[in-house]
Motif scaffolding. Structure first.
Motif, PDB file in Angstrom:
ATOM      1  N   SER A 250      18.274-146.262 -87.509  1.00  0.00           N
ATOM      2  CA  SER A 250      17.126-145.407 -87.799  1.00  0.00           C
ATOM      3  C   SER A 250      17.595-143.965 -87.927  1.00  0.00           C
ATOM      4  CB  SER A 250      16.052-145.542 -86.714  1.00  0.00           C
ATOM      5  OG  SER A 250      16.561-145.153 -85.459  1.00  0.00           O
ATOM      6  N   GLY A 251      16.835-143.209 -88.677  1.00  0.00           N
ATOM      7  CA  GLY A 251      17.179-141.816 -88.911  1.00  0.00           C
ATOM      8  C   GLY A 251      17.858-141.621 -90.250  1.00  0.00           C
ATOM      9  N   GLU A 252      17.903-140.380 -90.663  1.00  0.00           N
ATOM     10  CA  GLU A 252      18.565-140.001 -91.913  1.00  0.00           C
ATOM     11  C   GLU A 252      19.839-139.231 -91.580  1.00  0.00           C
ATOM     12  OE1 GLU A 252      17.770-140.827 -95.061  1.00  0.00           O
ATOM     13  OE2 GLU A 252      16.217-142.087 -94.154  1.00  0.00           O
ATOM     14  N   PRO A 253      20.896-139.437 -92.363  1.00  0.00           N
ATOM     15  CA  PRO A 253      22.138-138.712 -92.102  1.00  0.00           C
ATOM     16  C   PRO A 253      21.922-137.204 -92.156  1.00  0.00           C
ATOM     17  CG  PRO A 253      22.453-140.395 -93.789  1.00  0.00           C
ATOM     18  CD  PRO A 253      20.989-140.315 -93.523  1.00  0.00           C
ATOM     19  N   SER A 254      22.560-136.519 -91.217  1.00  0.00           N
ATOM     20  CA  SER A 254      22.496-135.059 -91.212  1.00  0.00           C
ATOM     21  C   SER A 254      23.863-134.506 -90.829  1.00  0.00           C
ATOM     22  CB  SER A 254      21.422-134.561 -90.241  1.00  0.00           C
ATOM     23  OG  SER A 254      21.689-135.007 -88.933  1.00  0.00           O
ATOM     24  N   GLU A 255      24.167-133.336 -91.354  1.00  0.00           N
ATOM     25  CA  GLU A 255      25.457-132.695 -91.106  1.00  0.00           C
ATOM     26  C   GLU A 255      25.523-132.198 -89.666  1.00  0.00           C
ATOM     27  OE1 GLU A 255      28.334-129.282 -93.116  1.00  0.00           O
ATOM     28  OE2 GLU A 255      26.562-130.000 -94.173  1.00  0.00           O
ATOM     29  N   SER A 256      26.691-132.346 -89.079  1.00  0.00           N
ATOM     30  CA  SER A 256      26.943-131.852 -87.723  1.00  0.00           C
ATOM     31  C   SER A 256      28.061-130.815 -87.785  1.00  0.00           C
ATOM     32  CB  SER A 256      27.351-133.010 -86.804  1.00  0.00           C
ATOM     33  OG  SER A 256      28.595-133.550 -87.215  1.00  0.00           O
ATOM     34  N   GLU A 257      28.391-130.249 -86.653  1.00  0.00           N
ATOM     35  CA  GLU A 257      29.500-129.290 -86.612  1.00  0.00           C
ATOM     36  C   GLU A 257      30.820-129.944 -87.008  1.00  0.00           C
ATOM     37  OE1 GLU A 257      29.817-127.263 -82.902  1.00  0.00           O
ATOM     38  OE2 GLU A 257      27.732-126.602 -82.918  1.00  0.00           O
ATOM     39  N   GLU A 258      30.912-131.264 -86.808  1.00  0.00           N
ATOM     40  CA  GLU A 258      32.174-131.962 -87.028  1.00  0.00           C
ATOM     41  C   GLU A 258      32.257-132.695 -88.368  1.00  0.00           C
ATOM     42  OE1 GLU A 258      35.117-134.976 -84.607  1.00  0.00           O
ATOM     43  OE2 GLU A 258      33.327-134.217 -83.636  1.00  0.00           O
ATOM     44  N   MET A 259      31.114-133.202 -88.872  1.00  0.00           N
ATOM     45  CA  MET A 259      31.148-134.060 -90.060  1.00  0.00           C
ATOM     46  C   MET A 259      30.039-133.700 -91.047  1.00  0.00           C
ATOM     47  SD  MET A 259      33.543-136.504 -89.509  1.00  0.00           S
ATOM     48  CE  MET A 259      33.349-138.249 -89.732  1.00  0.00           C
ATOM     49  N   ARG A 260      30.358-133.866 -92.341  1.00  0.00           N
ATOM     50  CA  ARG A 260      29.373-133.735 -93.416  1.00  0.00           C
ATOM     51  C   ARG A 260      29.236-135.109 -94.062  1.00  0.00           C
ATOM     52  NH1 ARG A 260      30.393-133.027 -98.720  1.00  0.00           N
ATOM     53  NH2 ARG A 260      32.475-132.198 -98.297  1.00  0.00           N
ATOM     54  N   PRO A 261      28.119-135.830 -93.800  1.00  0.00           N
ATOM     55  CA  PRO A 261      27.971-137.186 -94.322  1.00  0.00           C
ATOM     56  C   PRO A 261      27.595-137.212 -95.803  1.00  0.00           C
ATOM     57  CG  PRO A 261      26.087-136.609 -92.953  1.00  0.00           C
ATOM     58  CD  PRO A 261      27.025-135.451 -92.909  1.00  0.00           C
ATOM     59  N   ALA A 262      28.053-138.260 -96.492  1.00  0.00           N
ATOM     60  CA  ALA A 262      27.698-138.499 -97.890  1.00  0.00           C
ATOM     61  C   ALA A 262      27.866-139.988 -98.186  1.00  0.00           C
ATOM     62  CB  ALA A 262      28.575-137.664 -98.828  1.00  0.00           C
ATOM     63  N   TRP A 263      26.991-140.506 -99.045  1.00  0.00           N
ATOM     64  CA  TRP A 263      27.058-141.900 -99.467  1.00  0.00           C
ATOM     65  C   TRP A 263      28.088-142.071-100.579  1.00  0.00           C
ATOM     66  CZ3 TRP A 263      24.944-145.556 -96.673  1.00  0.00           C
ATOM     67  CH2 TRP A 263      23.881-145.240 -95.839  1.00  0.00           C
ATOM     68  N   HIS A 264      28.818-143.202-100.515  1.00  0.00           N
ATOM     69  CA  HIS A 264      29.814-143.539-101.534  1.00  0.00           C
ATOM     70  C   HIS A 264      29.630-144.997-101.928  1.00  0.00           C
ATOM     71  CE1 HIS A 264      32.262-139.900-100.864  1.00  0.00           C
ATOM     72  NE2 HIS A 264      31.784-140.002 -99.639  1.00  0.00           N
ATOM     73  N   LEU A 265      29.708-145.289-103.226  1.00  0.00           N
ATOM     74  CA  LEU A 265      29.710-146.675-103.669  1.00  0.00           C
ATOM     75  C   LEU A 265      30.934-147.375-103.082  1.00  0.00           C
ATOM     76  CD1 LEU A 265      28.745-146.246-107.430  1.00  0.00           C
ATOM     77  CD2 LEU A 265      27.326-147.235-105.612  1.00  0.00           C
ATOM     78  N   ILE A 266      30.739-148.566-102.576  1.00  0.00           N
ATOM     79  CA  ILE A 266      31.852-149.297-101.964  1.00  0.00           C
ATOM     80  C   ILE A 266      32.972-149.531-102.979  1.00  0.00           C
ATOM     81  CG2 ILE A 266      32.510-151.533-100.977  1.00  0.00           C
ATOM     82  CD1 ILE A 266      29.819-151.451 -99.446  1.00  0.00           C
ATOM     83  N   GLU A 267      32.618-149.725-104.247  1.00  0.00           N
ATOM     84  CA  GLU A 267      33.633-149.955-105.286  1.00  0.00           C
ATOM     85  C   GLU A 267      34.342-148.671-105.702  1.00  0.00           C
ATOM     86  OE1 GLU A 267      30.226-150.712-106.170  1.00  0.00           O
ATOM     87  OE2 GLU A 267      30.415-152.554-105.033  1.00  0.00           O
ATOM     88  N   GLU A 268      33.853-147.516-105.250  1.00  0.00           N
ATOM     89  CA  GLU A 268      34.437-146.242-105.676  1.00  0.00           C
ATOM     90  C   GLU A 268      34.743-145.343-104.475  1.00  0.00           C
ATOM     91  OE1 GLU A 268      31.833-144.452-108.571  1.00  0.00           O
ATOM     92  OE2 GLU A 268      31.719-146.302-109.735  1.00  0.00           O
ATOM     93  N   LEU A 269      35.424-145.891-103.494  1.00  0.00           N
ATOM     94  CA  LEU A 269      35.743-145.111-102.302  1.00  0.00           C
ATOM     95  C   LEU A 269      36.723-143.989-102.645  1.00  0.00           C
ATOM     96  CD1 LEU A 269      36.062-147.991 -99.717  1.00  0.00           C
ATOM     97  CD2 LEU A 269      34.167-146.405-100.015  1.00  0.00           C
ATOM     98  N   PRO A 270      36.591-142.834-102.006  1.00  0.00           N
ATOM     99  CA  PRO A 270      37.440-141.673-102.313  1.00  0.00           C
ATOM    100  C   PRO A 270      38.790-141.723-101.604  1.00  0.00           C
ATOM    101  CG  PRO A 270      35.842-141.079-100.643  1.00  0.00           C
ATOM    102  CD  PRO A 270      35.534-142.506-101.045  1.00  0.00           C
ATOM    103  N   PHE A 271      39.578-142.757-101.903  1.00  0.00           N
ATOM    104  CA  PHE A 271      40.832-142.966-101.184  1.00  0.00           C
ATOM    105  C   PHE A 271      41.779-141.776-101.278  1.00  0.00           C
ATOM    106  CE2 PHE A 271      39.819-147.607-101.642  1.00  0.00           C
ATOM    107  CZ  PHE A 271      39.616-147.823-100.288  1.00  0.00           C
TER     108      PHE A 271
END
Length: 156
Positions: free
Chosen positions: A92-113
């Motif tokens: 539950s909840g929506e992703p939000s930026e913290s002091e440590e991490m900036r969340p973002a969604w990525h397509l599983i087939e296009e991971l930013p390796f």
């Protein structure tokens, strides 16, 4: 050896990753997690870390055990750690930026390796495909080159 955890939040063919903003792994996309607090088990630490880093509430019962990783750093043993892997598809909840991490969604087939740890291509796709794994990685002292890789699927 330090005990850590990592969690991948997966929904609709996408995975939520966090851009590490400071400390160990800064500048890399990763799952959410970190070190266990004294007296804390891996599941409780994962629930806490996901909340702290991404603002997401995940229940312990919604974490799927996806295996374990051992990371060793040649000539830099302070970075060595044993990591439990979890995947959650319910929260539950929506992703939000913290002091440590900036969340973002990525397509599983296009991971930013190209902006992830060098070991990630060896095991993250397996975990996101529903496999349970056990893996061990030996890194160069700087952590940017893999010197040894062992990855095996294990029964769920």
């Amino acid at each position: 050896m330090r005990q850590t955890n990592i969690c991948f939040l997966v929904r609709d063919g996408k995975v939520l990753l966090g851009m590490k903003k400071r400390g160990f792994g800064a500048g890399k996309w990763n799952g959410f997690g970190g070190k266990l607090a004294p007296g804390e088990d891996a599941v409780a630490a994962t629930v806490r870390e996901v909340k702290e880093e991404a603002g997401i509430d995940v229940l312990a019962g919604d974490l799927r055990d996806a295996g374990e990783l051992t990371f060793r750093f040649h000539e830099n043993t302070d970075w060595d750690n044993f990591c439990r892997i979890f995947v959650a598809e319910e929260w539950s909840g929506e992703p939000s930026e913290s002091e440590e991490m900036r969340p973002a969604w990525h397509l599983i087939e296009e991971l930013p390796f190209g902006s992830m740890w060098v070991d990630d291509p060896h095991w993250v796709p397996l975990v996101l495909a529903g496999k349970k794994i056990r893996a061990e990685f030996l890194f160069s002292p700087e952590g940017d080159v893999l010197q040894s890789v062992t990855v095996a699927e294990v029964p769920a």
